[in-house]
Write an enzyme that holds these catalytic residues in place. Structure first.
Site, PDB file in Angstrom:
ATOM      1  N   VAL A 239       0.814  -1.220   0.000  1.00  0.00           N
ATOM      2  CA  VAL A 239       0.000   0.000   0.000  1.00  0.00           C
ATOM      3  C   VAL A 239       0.852   1.276   0.000  1.00  0.00           C
ATOM      4  O   VAL A 239       0.363   2.346  -0.341  1.00  0.00           O
ATOM      5  CB  VAL A 239      -1.008   0.057   1.181  1.00  0.00           C
ATOM      6  CG1 VAL A 239      -2.098  -0.978   1.019  1.00  0.00           C
ATOM      7  CG2 VAL A 239      -0.316  -0.038   2.531  1.00  0.00           C
TER       8      VAL A 239
ATOM      9  N   TYR B 210       4.708   5.028  15.024  1.00  0.00           N
ATOM     10  CA  TYR B 210       3.359   4.452  14.893  1.00  0.00           C
ATOM     11  C   TYR B 210       2.294   5.455  15.350  1.00  0.00           C
ATOM     12  O   TYR B 210       1.283   5.670  14.678  1.00  0.00           O
ATOM     13  CB  TYR B 210       3.303   3.175  15.736  1.00  0.00           C
ATOM     14  CG  TYR B 210       2.007   2.415  15.670  1.00  0.00           C
ATOM     15  CD1 TYR B 210       1.687   1.624  14.563  1.00  0.00           C
ATOM     16  CD2 TYR B 210       1.097   2.455  16.729  1.00  0.00           C
ATOM     17  CE1 TYR B 210       0.499   0.909  14.515  1.00  0.00           C
ATOM     18  CE2 TYR B 210      -0.098   1.747  16.687  1.00  0.00           C
ATOM     19  CZ  TYR B 210      -0.384   0.974  15.581  1.00  0.00           C
ATOM     20  OH  TYR B 210      -1.562   0.267  15.532  1.00  0.00           O
TER      21      TYR B 210
HETATM   22  P1  NAP Z   1      -1.858  -7.795  11.656  1.00  0.00           P
HETATM   23  O1  NAP Z   1      -2.549  -8.996  12.187  1.00  0.00           O
HETATM   24  O2  NAP Z   1      -0.378  -7.684  11.763  1.00  0.00           O
HETATM   25  O3  NAP Z   1      -2.296  -7.611  10.114  1.00  0.00           O
HETATM   26  C1  NAP Z   1      -1.746  -6.565   9.355  1.00  0.00           C
HETATM   27  C2  NAP Z   1      -2.264  -6.652   7.936  1.00  0.00           C
HETATM   28  O4  NAP Z   1      -1.674  -5.584   7.176  1.00  0.00           O
HETATM   29  C3  NAP Z   1      -1.873  -7.948   7.235  1.00  0.00           C
HETATM   30  O5  NAP Z   1      -2.927  -8.371   6.410  1.00  0.00           O
HETATM   31  C4  NAP Z   1      -0.692  -7.536   6.365  1.00  0.00           C
HETATM   32  O6  NAP Z   1      -0.557  -8.321   5.193  1.00  0.00           O
HETATM   33  C5  NAP Z   1      -1.087  -6.129   5.990  1.00  0.00           C
HETATM   34  N1  NAP Z   1       0.031  -5.320   5.559  1.00  0.00           N
HETATM   35  C6  NAP Z   1       1.176  -5.016   6.255  1.00  0.00           C
HETATM   36  N2  NAP Z   1       1.973  -4.258   5.500  1.00  0.00           N
HETATM   37  C7  NAP Z   1       1.334  -4.065   4.315  1.00  0.00           C
HETATM   38  C8  NAP Z   1       1.654  -3.360   3.125  1.00  0.00           C
HETATM   39  N3  NAP Z   1       2.805  -2.692   2.982  1.00  0.00           N
HETATM   40  N4  NAP Z   1       0.766  -3.377   2.106  1.00  0.00           N
HETATM   41  C9  NAP Z   1      -0.392  -4.069   2.206  1.00  0.00           C
HETATM   42  N5  NAP Z   1      -0.750  -4.748   3.321  1.00  0.00           N
HETATM   43  C10 NAP Z   1       0.114  -4.745   4.349  1.00  0.00           C
HETATM   44  O7  NAP Z   1      -2.408  -6.456  12.321  1.00  0.00           O
HETATM   45  P2  NAP Z   1      -3.795  -6.119  13.068  1.00  0.00           P
HETATM   46  O8  NAP Z   1      -3.538  -6.174  14.510  1.00  0.00           O
HETATM   47  O9  NAP Z   1      -4.908  -6.885  12.469  1.00  0.00           O
HETATM   48  O10 NAP Z   1      -3.903  -4.566  12.684  1.00  0.00           O
HETATM   49  C11 NAP Z   1      -4.729  -4.098  11.633  1.00  0.00           C
HETATM   50  C12 NAP Z   1      -4.794  -2.579  11.732  1.00  0.00           C
HETATM   51  O11 NAP Z   1      -5.310  -2.212  13.003  1.00  0.00           O
HETATM   52  C13 NAP Z   1      -3.412  -1.910  11.631  1.00  0.00           C
HETATM   53  O12 NAP Z   1      -3.525  -0.692  10.926  1.00  0.00           O
HETATM   54  C14 NAP Z   1      -3.065  -1.632  13.079  1.00  0.00           C
HETATM   55  O13 NAP Z   1      -2.179  -0.553  13.209  1.00  0.00           O
HETATM   56  C15 NAP Z   1      -4.442  -1.317  13.641  1.00  0.00           C
HETATM   57  N6  NAP Z   1      -4.533  -1.479  15.098  1.00  0.00           N
HETATM   58  C16 NAP Z   1      -4.290  -2.696  15.673  1.00  0.00           C
HETATM   59  C17 NAP Z   1      -4.399  -2.801  17.060  1.00  0.00           C
HETATM   60  C18 NAP Z   1      -4.161  -4.103  17.780  1.00  0.00           C
HETATM   61  O14 NAP Z   1      -4.152  -4.077  19.013  1.00  0.00           O
HETATM   62  N7  NAP Z   1      -3.997  -5.222  17.094  1.00  0.00           N
HETATM   63  C19 NAP Z   1      -4.734  -1.687  17.818  1.00  0.00           C
HETATM   64  C20 NAP Z   1      -4.960  -0.479  17.192  1.00  0.00           C
HETATM   65  C21 NAP Z   1      -4.863  -0.387  15.816  1.00  0.00           C
HETATM   66  P3  NAP Z   1       0.584  -9.483   5.105  1.00  0.00           P
HETATM   67  O15 NAP Z   1       0.400 -10.343   6.299  1.00  0.00           O
HETATM   68  O16 NAP Z   1       0.327 -10.154   3.816  1.00  0.00           O
HETATM   69  O17 NAP Z   1       1.884  -8.745   5.145  1.00  0.00           O
END
Ligand code: NAP
Length: 249
Positions: free
Chosen positions: A66, A157
């Protein structure tokens, strides 16, 4: 409800975690689903695709970084030519590269800002003109509680996630009269691979800051994202909705 029958939803980072739960939620409501993911060896995306297909909706996945505008534009061109429209964009892809600022190198700063914030610009810019033509669209950007309150070791972040909040409000104002709603969801501490890498000791400290005393689930975030794109939220735009068990009020 089937409110989303014949609609197309693009979810970046939809292969796992919160993005996958969002993809399932929209698929259950009969939207066609397009997933962007990054890691070519990610078996999670194969598994996610298989499960989405079993729900019986049209599904496509693209390997797209992205942060790369050319890759993003070319993937969206393919989506438009195949599906003819995009109704919903969920900017969910995100990464962390945590360390104290004194130790944070330029590469880790740039990488987090490029994926988490520029990625949101890249994808939104790629769909907006078409949504304006359609006179309808929903964009939800996934921010974080950390963008609001800051966090030790997460200056990159937190900056990216605070940037998403300002971006969301600005774009919401620009397109409100065009029938497009732009909102952000700021999750707290959600049980995914991203948080699995946090050491147990640090996790215990976080848990003390959460009045509900537990981590959230990806599905609990997905419900709010879906609500923002539903008829029930027809007068909601430019908002940051916190989903955090009371961690920040
Ligand atoms: P996750 O399980 O690590 O999943 C991250 C996703 O982003 C994966 O599908 C990954 O794809 C994709 N991704 C990473 N780099 C990318 C790139 N350069 N281009 C396209 N796709 C990319 O994370 P999550 O916890 O579900 O988090 C999802 C969102 O919620 C993020 O924006 C995170 O900052 C936000 N968030 C999470 C939390 C939490 O506690 N988990 C809290 C607040 C906000 P691949 O696996 O194929 O690389």
């Amino acid at each position: 409800m089937e409110e989303y029958s014949n609609r197309v939803a693009v979810i970046t980072g939809g292969s796992k975690g919160i993005g996958r739960a969002i993809a399932f939620k929209f698929a259950e409501e009969k939207a066609d689903i397009v997933i962007f993911h990054y890691d070519p060896d990610n078996s999670a995306s194969e598994q996610t695709l298989k499960m989405l297909k079993e729900i019986g909706v049209n599904v496509r996945s693209f390997k797209v970084d992205v942060s790369n505008k050319e890759e993003v534009d070319s993937a969206f061109n393919e989506v438009f030519s195949e599906f003819k429209r995009i109704d919903v964009l969920i900017n969910n892809a995100g990464i962390t590269k945590d360390t104290l600022l004194v130790r944070m190198n330029e590469k880790d700063w740039d990488m987090v800002l490029d994926i988490n914030l520029k990625g949101v610009y890249n994808c939104t810019h790629a769909v907006l003109r078409n949504m304006i033509k359609q006179k309808r669209g929903w964009i939800v950007n996934i921010s974080s509680v950390v963008g609001q309150i800051g966090n030790v070791g997460q200056a990159n972040y937190a900056a990216s996630k605070a940037g998403i909040m300002g971006f969301t409000k600005s774009v919401a104002k620009e397109v409100a009269m065009r029938g497009i709603k732009v909102n952000a969801v700021a999750p707290g501490f959600i049980d995914t691979e991203m948080t699995a890498k946090i050491p147990e000791k640090v996790k215990d400290e976080f848990l003390k800051q959460i009045p509900m005393g537990r981590l959230g689930t990806p599905e609990e975030v997905a419900e709010v994202v879906y609500w923002l794109c539903s008829k029930s939220a027809s007068y909601v735009t430019g908002q940051v909705i916190h989903v955090n068990g009371g961690m920040y009020m």
